[in-house]
Scaffold this motif. Sequence first.
Motif, short mmCIF file in Angstrom:
data_model
loop_
_atom_site.label_atom_id
_atom_site.label_comp_id
_atom_site.label_asym_id
_atom_site.label_seq_id
_atom_site.Cartn_x
_atom_site.Cartn_y
_atom_site.Cartn_z
N PHE A 365 0.82 -1.21 0.00
CA PHE A 365 0.00 0.00 0.00
C PHE A 365 0.86 1.27 0.00
O PHE A 365 0.77 2.09 0.91
CB PHE A 365 -0.99 0.00 1.18
N ASP A 372 -0.64 -6.95 4.25
CA ASP A 372 -1.08 -7.56 3.00
C ASP A 372 -0.12 -8.68 2.56
O ASP A 372 0.75 -9.11 3.31
CB ASP A 372 -1.22 -6.47 1.92
N HIS A 449 -4.17 -6.46 -4.57
CA HIS A 449 -4.65 -6.19 -3.21
C HIS A 449 -6.15 -6.40 -3.07
O HIS A 449 -6.84 -5.63 -2.42
CB HIS A 449 -4.27 -4.77 -2.80
N GLY A 450 -6.65 -7.45 -3.69
CA GLY A 450 -8.07 -7.74 -3.45
C GLY A 450 -8.72 -8.43 -4.62
O GLY A 450 -8.36 -8.19 -5.78
N THR A 451 -9.69 -9.29 -4.29
CA THR A 451 -10.55 -9.87 -5.32
C THR A 451 -11.51 -8.76 -5.73
O THR A 451 -12.13 -8.13 -4.87
CB THR A 451 -11.32 -11.06 -4.72
N PRO A 452 -11.62 -8.48 -7.02
CA PRO A 452 -12.37 -7.28 -7.40
C PRO A 452 -13.90 -7.41 -7.38
O PRO A 452 -14.44 -8.38 -7.90
CB PRO A 452 -11.90 -7.01 -8.83
N LEU A 456 -12.37 -2.92 -12.92
CA LEU A 456 -10.98 -2.49 -12.93
C LEU A 456 -10.57 -1.99 -14.32
O LEU A 456 -11.10 -2.43 -15.33
CB LEU A 456 -10.08 -3.65 -12.56
N ALA A 544 -15.37 -1.30 7.53
CA ALA A 544 -14.25 -1.01 6.61
C ALA A 544 -14.79 -0.61 5.24
O ALA A 544 -14.92 -1.44 4.34
CB ALA A 544 -13.33 -2.23 6.50
N PRO A 545 -15.12 0.67 5.07
CA PRO A 545 -15.63 1.12 3.76
C PRO A 545 -14.48 1.38 2.79
O PRO A 545 -13.33 1.48 3.18
CB PRO A 545 -16.35 2.43 4.11
N THR A 546 -14.84 1.55 1.52
CA THR A 546 -13.83 1.87 0.51
C THR A 546 -13.83 3.37 0.21
O THR A 546 -14.46 4.15 0.94
CB THR A 546 -14.05 1.01 -0.74
N TRP A 547 -13.14 3.77 -0.84
CA TRP A 547 -13.04 5.19 -1.23
C TRP A 547 -13.98 5.46 -2.40
O TRP A 547 -14.47 4.53 -3.04
CB TRP A 547 -11.60 5.51 -1.64
N ARG A 582 -12.45 1.59 10.24
CA ARG A 582 -11.17 1.63 9.51
C ARG A 582 -11.41 2.19 8.10
O ARG A 582 -12.12 1.58 7.29
CB ARG A 582 -10.59 0.23 9.40
N THR A 583 -10.79 3.34 7.81
CA THR A 583 -10.96 3.92 6.47
C THR A 583 -9.93 3.32 5.51
O THR A 583 -8.92 2.76 5.93
CB THR A 583 -10.78 5.46 6.51
N TYR A 585 -6.93 3.15 2.71
CA TYR A 585 -5.63 3.81 2.77
C TYR A 585 -5.53 5.06 1.88
O TYR A 585 -4.61 5.85 2.03
CB TYR A 585 -4.50 2.82 2.39
N VAL A 626 -12.77 -6.12 0.84
CA VAL A 626 -12.50 -6.78 2.13
C VAL A 626 -13.42 -7.98 2.40
O VAL A 626 -13.02 -8.94 3.06
CB VAL A 626 -12.57 -5.80 3.33
N ARG A 652 -18.41 3.21 -11.01
CA ARG A 652 -17.55 2.06 -11.28
C ARG A 652 -18.19 0.93 -12.07
O ARG A 652 -17.63 0.41 -12.99
CB ARG A 652 -17.08 1.48 -9.94
#
Length: 719
Positions: A365, A372, A449-452, A456, A544-547, A582-583, A585, A626, A652
């Motif tokens: 990150f 990770d 860094h993650g299963t989408p 993408l 744990a939300p995303t951006w 947790r926000t 990164y 997450v 998205r």
Amino acid sequence: MDKVSIITPLYNNDYKYITSCADLLMKQVYENFEWLIILDEINPQVAGLLANYEDLDIKLITDKDVTNVASARNVGIRNSEGQSLYFLDIDDYIHEHTLFCLVETMKTSSAQMVVGSVKKVNVKPSYSTSYSAMLDRMLKNRHIKASPIKSKKMRSSCLNILYNKSFVEDYSLSFDQSISDLSDVTFTMPAFEKALNVVFDKDAIYLKIRRNDAVQFPSLSQRSNRALVYPISIRLALKLLEPGSKISIMLSRRFLYSYHHRYFSDIYNGDINDHRRNILIEWAETFREVNIDEMKFNRFIHKVEVKYLINNNFTTATKMAKFRSVIKNIKKVIKKPKVAKKLIYTSYLSRKSSVKPTWILYESFLGKNYSDSPKYIFEYLNQAHPDKYKHIWVFDKGRKELPFKSTQVKRFGFKHMYYMARSKYMVNNMRQPKWFVKRKEQIFLETWHGTPLKKLVFDMNEVHSANPNYKLDFYEQSRSWDYLVSANKYSTQIFKRAFLFDNEILEYGYPRNDLLYSPDKDKIASELKEKLEIPLDKKIVLYAPTWRDDEYYKPGKYKFKLTMDLERMREELGNEYFFIVRTHYFIADHLDLDNVSDFVFNGSKYDDITELYLLSDVLITDYSSVFFDFANLKRPILFFTYDLEKYRDTLRGFYIDLQEDGPGPLIMNNDELISTLKNLDEVSSNYRDRLDRFHNEYCELDDGLASKRISEKVIVNNK
Ligand code: C2G
């Protein structure tokens, strides 16, 4: 009222923009126009797409002469029936009052050309009621001042200018068809020279949309070799102008400016091969055509350099140019020591230093934390192969306590550059810097860094994020990845398509989820709770939300507004639950949770979210990946999706239907969230089957040994 002929050239892969362009024209306040679409070949698809736009006066024209954008525009001029001409590109955007303003100004000023303003933007604006109201106000308050145009506003581009058609005919103005991209200048410059009355109208706005997929759908300018075509276009334009005229001098000066500022490195970088020789020949030829005494050289030495070029002495001109750029770089370095490090890395370390076969450089990150998959690969290698490798971690701030010996370097510091050049292995979970030089001895392991869930790169239509070159950058950077880790079959298919990735994909499960299968996981969880002072007698909720792609201060610095009402949560759920918030990164906003500190732990700065999963009984997220990882624990998952429609449909797009197939319920507001948590047992038993199915589909490869499989394959057994 006078009719406007709107001329739009259209090529094969541009069909996807046609209906949105038609929609724009439907909205125009000024309605008396014909739309000439000039095609390179007859295509029934186009007529089909436009079938619903009966209110528009559309003329689809094909002609054997149409070979490029210049000839298409000329054919458009020849076939036009209006009293004025307007060039519009299919993928651009005009505001609804643009034509109205231009026509009105042309009428009141009797100008032969009315020039509107052009802005470059990354995405099309979306209309809102407040915006329309603003337009209405603006149109009522217009004070048209017919001021003669200044030379710096004389654009080379023909776009967003209304031309009086008889003026164009009287002077036989046309685009030079021998070039395609950059042919505009052969039309506009003679037009500016001949026109007696040119007026600027700032209210007529045209938005040039930057194409965000220069890899798969490049625009004409993204496709063309501009360093070669530019001097040709200037030469062709100069031939059409009166020698020594004001416009001709202005164009010559622009040419010199472009030589120094825009094309310098394309002209001089690298050895003189055929490609570069051709470029040099064209620049020399054009410099011979212009009156270099009229040009404003900043220094005498620049003029000498150009004289060598003019005399076809390309070797000396190149030597002088390179010397100049060395001096420039030295000046830059003195002003900005940051540049020095990069320069030493790109021009010396990454070329001359030797690569160390046992050095491994890790980054997670963007250096923000020790976490990770890189963390778990590092720990596996230390346990299974102690003292075999030298491990180097990149962090953006300060040193961290790691469980094994490591060298730690500051991100983008000199030592980082040094290890980036010399380490044989790179283990990274995001993209590396754009200026990274991949050496042939180096092996780049991209863990991702993650299963989408969210679409993408090349699966995204419009990129709403802060960086307009996102797709091109991503494409170029990912060409350096030798291996890409995938946690499941689903991710593998997506990565191949969305990253246009053809190197090896390691569908081995996620190293970062190994901890979730540790035989000591309960012990680890309770020790961690004690360390973080998290109550042992409450159910723990991890939020744990995303951006959000469209809410940012600048690239990498995103905003986040907490919609969850934590004071209410405490009031209603405080006896039973404790929250960790947790926000993501990318979030630059720091949440002020002081007023609920007895009920909430701010986990935003905690290094590794996997450890937080272990101690949480429930996960609440929105569209973050997450939940794919948390599903390994088969504990309840809730989705707090208060902005679902905007995120899914505008920003998205998703790969899976969360409503139908997500492993938990979608919750739209605080009331629902409270009642769901109050009835958690019932809700989770309703979702048990879905969670099981979800687990089978996405978590089947995770078994606690992914780090081993990947490290052994890529690093230990690498020959
Ligand atoms: N993450 C975290 N805390 C959050 C959100 C995310 O620690 N509040 C970490 C998790 O490891 C997560 C990863 O960052 O898996 C990626 O976050 P996403 O929210 O999924 O968003 P993004 O960074 O856009 O990555 O294929 C995955 C996608 O690229 C998504």
